[in-house]
Write a protein that holds these residues in place. Sequence first.
Motif, PDB file in Angstrom:
ATOM      1  N   VAL A  46       0.885  -1.270  -0.006  1.00  0.00           N
ATOM      2  CA  VAL A  46      -0.030   0.023  -0.064  1.00  0.00           C
ATOM      3  C   VAL A  46       1.013   1.216   0.127  1.00  0.00           C
ATOM      4  O   VAL A  46       0.455   2.220  -0.792  1.00  0.00           O
ATOM      5  N   PHE A  47       1.968   1.218   0.766  1.00  0.00           N
ATOM      6  CA  PHE A  47       3.088   2.331   0.883  1.00  0.00           C
ATOM      7  C   PHE A  47       3.579   2.692  -0.459  1.00  0.00           C
ATOM      8  O   PHE A  47       3.586   3.754  -0.797  1.00  0.00           O
ATOM      9  N   VAL A  48       3.989   1.532  -1.399  1.00  0.00           N
ATOM     10  CA  VAL A  48       4.527   1.658  -2.829  1.00  0.00           C
ATOM     11  C   VAL A  48       3.490   2.344  -3.410  1.00  0.00           C
ATOM     12  O   VAL A  48       3.551   3.351  -4.354  1.00  0.00           O
ATOM     13  N   ILE A  49       2.296   1.896  -3.440  1.00  0.00           N
ATOM     14  CA  ILE A  49       0.974   2.265  -4.275  1.00  0.00           C
ATOM     15  C   ILE A  49       0.784   3.793  -4.008  1.00  0.00           C
ATOM     16  O   ILE A  49       0.595   4.606  -5.044  1.00  0.00           O
ATOM     17  N   LEU A  50       0.770   4.213  -2.728  1.00  0.00           N
ATOM     18  CA  LEU A  50       0.498   5.681  -2.342  1.00  0.00           C
ATOM     19  C   LEU A  50       1.789   6.556  -2.841  1.00  0.00           C
ATOM     20  O   LEU A  50       1.336   7.584  -3.162  1.00  0.00           O
ATOM     21  N   ILE A  51       3.016   6.103  -2.855  1.00  0.00           N
ATOM     22  CA  ILE A  51       3.698   6.894  -3.549  1.00  0.00           C
ATOM     23  C   ILE A  51       3.693   7.165  -4.987  1.00  0.00           C
ATOM     24  O   ILE A  51       3.712   8.307  -5.565  1.00  0.00           O
ATOM     25  N   PHE A  52       3.295   6.249  -5.600  1.00  0.00           N
ATOM     26  CA  PHE A  52       2.793   6.263  -7.128  1.00  0.00           C
ATOM     27  C   PHE A  52       1.661   7.248  -7.201  1.00  0.00           C
ATOM     28  O   PHE A  52       1.567   8.213  -8.208  1.00  0.00           O
ATOM     29  N   VAL A  53       0.553   6.996  -6.385  1.00  0.00           N
ATOM     30  CA  VAL A  53      -0.528   8.182  -6.515  1.00  0.00           C
ATOM     31  C   VAL A  53      -0.140   9.472  -6.162  1.00  0.00           C
ATOM     32  O   VAL A  53      -0.580  10.352  -6.539  1.00  0.00           O
ATOM     33  N   TYR A  54       0.741   9.594  -5.197  1.00  0.00           N
ATOM     34  CA  TYR A  54       1.189  10.998  -4.783  1.00  0.00           C
ATOM     35  C   TYR A  54       2.043  11.626  -5.901  1.00  0.00           C
ATOM     36  O   TYR A  54       1.804  12.901  -6.112  1.00  0.00           O
ATOM     37  N   VAL A  55       2.762  11.069  -6.473  1.00  0.00           N
ATOM     38  CA  VAL A  55       3.671  11.421  -7.839  1.00  0.00           C
ATOM     39  C   VAL A  55       2.426  11.907  -8.860  1.00  0.00           C
ATOM     40  O   VAL A  55       2.745  13.054  -9.535  1.00  0.00           O
ATOM     41  N   TRP A  56       1.591  11.025  -9.069  1.00  0.00           N
ATOM     42  CA  TRP A  56       0.270  11.293 -10.175  1.00  0.00           C
ATOM     43  C   TRP A  56      -0.394  12.610  -9.802  1.00  0.00           C
ATOM     44  O   TRP A  56      -0.443  13.496 -10.578  1.00  0.00           O
ATOM     45  N   LEU A  57      -0.776  12.823  -8.307  1.00  0.00           N
ATOM     46  CA  LEU A  57      -1.404  13.741  -7.942  1.00  0.00           C
ATOM     47  C   LEU A  57      -0.544  15.242  -7.852  1.00  0.00           C
ATOM     48  O   LEU A  57      -0.997  16.088  -8.429  1.00  0.00           O
ATOM     49  N   MET A  58       0.669  14.962  -7.539  1.00  0.00           N
ATOM     50  CA  MET A  58       1.429  16.073  -7.717  1.00  0.00           C
ATOM     51  C   MET A  58       1.986  16.676  -9.277  1.00  0.00           C
ATOM     52  O   MET A  58       1.875  17.882  -9.291  1.00  0.00           O
ATOM     53  N   ASN A  59       1.911  15.774 -10.042  1.00  0.00           N
ATOM     54  CA  ASN A  59       2.063  16.197 -11.520  1.00  0.00           C
ATOM     55  C   ASN A  59       0.923  17.036 -11.864  1.00  0.00           C
ATOM     56  O   ASN A  59       1.015  17.923 -12.625  1.00  0.00           O
ATOM     57  N   ARG A  60      -0.241  16.374 -11.602  1.00  0.00           N
ATOM     58  CA  ARG A  60      -1.279  17.251 -11.961  1.00  0.00           C
ATOM     59  C   ARG A  60      -1.517  18.634 -11.468  1.00  0.00           C
ATOM     60  O   ARG A  60      -1.839  19.628 -11.892  1.00  0.00           O
ATOM     61  N   LEU A  61      -1.413  18.398 -10.058  1.00  0.00           N
ATOM     62  CA  LEU A  61      -0.947  19.953  -9.207  1.00  0.00           C
ATOM     63  C   LEU A  61      -0.121  20.814  -9.965  1.00  0.00           C
ATOM     64  O   LEU A  61      -0.304  22.080 -10.012  1.00  0.00           O
ATOM     65  N   ASP A  62       1.348  20.285 -10.230  1.00  0.00           N
ATOM     66  CA  ASP A  62       2.214  21.093 -10.802  1.00  0.00           C
ATOM     67  C   ASP A  62       1.700  21.858 -12.192  1.00  0.00           C
ATOM     68  O   ASP A  62       1.983  22.859 -12.255  1.00  0.00           O
ATOM     69  N   LYS A  63       0.979  20.760 -12.981  1.00  0.00           N
ATOM     70  CA  LYS A  63       0.420  21.564 -14.310  1.00  0.00           C
ATOM     71  C   LYS A  63      -0.600  22.721 -13.982  1.00  0.00           C
ATOM     72  O   LYS A  63      -0.827  23.644 -14.716  1.00  0.00           O
TER      73      LYS A  63
END
Length: 86
Positions: free
Chosen positions: A63-80
């Motif tokens: 779950v922690f590893v999956i949450l890392i990927f979710v965080y990267v995806w969310l932050m990429n959206r937020l950065d854009k």
Amino acid sequence: MTPSPNTPKAYWKKNLKYLLILLLIWFAVSYGAGILFKDTLDTVRLGGFPLGFWFAQQGAIYVFVILIFVYVWLMNRLDKKHGYDE
């Protein structure tokens, strides 16, 4: 007064919101499933092992590893959204 959606303050507020939510999910899975609800989950077996044991040993890490990927995806959206993308 709420900050406009494109200010650095709004960016960090949203970032902290994402962090808090994801850390709460990880806490619920690692502490809740691995410790608090272990006895209840142990009635179910996964791969020959009790589910509570599996969450304590493997599931929280997955779950922690999956949450890392979710965080990267969310932050990429937020950065854009805020114009911080490359």
